[in-house]
Design a protein around this motif. Structure first.
Motif: not given
Ligand SMILES: C[S@@+](CC[C@H](N)C(=O)[O-])C[C@H]1O[C@@H](n2cnc3c(N)ncnc32)[C@H](O)[C@@H]1O
Length: 256
Positions: A5, A11, A18, A46, A49, A53-54, A71, A74, A94, A96, A112
């Motif tokens: 990440y 990544y 998809r 998103e 995010c 990718p969207y 991140s 990201m 931020r 989530m 995902l």
């Molecule tokens: C599997 S990736 C999904 C990325 C994108 N949504 C996609 O569809 O490819 C998971 C994402 O969740 C983020 N993430 C993990 N914990 C988080 C949190 N507590 N708050 C916000 N984002 C978080 C990570 O940094 C990572 O970019």
């Protein structure tokens, strides 16, 4: 060593499987069928995010895009992607579990299996933040993240090559606390380039949410449960699917 990440380029190679346009078609079909607003939504959020990718697909369809992720790599990557394509979008670093948006959105999604929350309280706090960020009648679609299989271990691995870079990605989930429903998710990545091989490993502890538990928790929020659909297909409601056959179940919620 930072994990995948923190490496958006790798990544994007690993998760380049998809059909983003088809998934956005599904989101728009949900909006048409279940949204309550008389006007078509024109803004989208998103959650988690990643490298967004969207972004391009939503922008091409006329939506204003906001991406939220914790991140910084990201978020920087997403800002750069928007700049390269001359797109005006908002990106926020931020957590989530608790956040405030500068302005309301009228559609939201999380792709995902990315609800990284470690307790029921964190889920309720996340949904409170979402309710404050969304217009009444708007939809929130969550891809994965609900534990239909019921606390089992899982493992998968795949390899993707783009140009002279090959990314091998593995994800393993194992239960670590029975009553708190906690699982440890371990992500392992091997990247091969002409310059050499790199390895990344990261671990997250997350809470799983069983389907009926999730629905009961929703009663304490500003969201109604609209339905569960497998594989981004409104003609495949999860209740009609055989146990153990689900591919990517999507939860559809509507802000009251
Ligand atoms: C599997 S990736 C999904 C990325 C994108 N949504 C996609 O569809 O490819 C998971 C994402 O969740 C983020 N993430 C993990 N914990 C988080 C949190 N507590 N708050 C916000 N984002 C978080 C990570 O940094 C990572 O970019």
């Amino acid at each position: 060593m930072a994990g995948l990440y923190a490496h958006p380029d790798y990544y994007e190679i690993a998760f380049d499987f998809r059909d983003v346009a088809a998934e956005v078609d599904f989101f728009e079909a949900c909006i048409d069928r279940f949204g309550e607003r008389s006007n078509r939504p024109d803004s989208v959020l998103e959650i988690a995010c990643g490298p967004s990718p969207y972004l391009l697909e939503f922008d091409a369809r006329g939506y204003e895009f906001t991406g939220l992720d914790n991140s910084s790599e990201m978020i920087s990557h997403s800002i750069e992607k928007a700049r390269e394509h001359d797109i005006e979008a908002t990106f926020l670093r931020r957590d989530m579990a608790d956040f405030v948006l500068p302005s309301d959105v009228d559609f939201a999604f999380c792709a995902l299996g990315s609800l990284y929350l470690d307790s029921n309280e964190a889920l309720l706090s996340h949904l409170d933040s979402m309710a404050d960020a969304m217009t009444p009648g708007s939809l929130y679609c969550i891809d994965g993240s609900i534990d239909f299989a019921g606390g089992t271990s899982s493992q998968s691995e795949w390899e993707t090559t783009r140009g002279d870079t090959t990314v091998r990605f593995g994800i393993e989930q194992e239960p670590i606390h029975t009553t708190e429903q906690l699982v440890r998710q371990t992500l392992t990545t091997r990247v091969e380039t002409p310059e050499g091989t790199r390895h990344f490993r990261e671990e997250y502890v997350r809470k799983t949410f069983a389907p009926q538990e999730f629905r009961m928790l929703l009663e304490r929020t500003e969201f109604d449960h609209v339905g569960w659909f497998d594989s981004f297909d409104l003609s495949t409601p999860v209740e009609d699917c055989e146990p153990g056959t689900l591919h990517r179940p999507v939860t559809v919620l509507r802000r009251r």
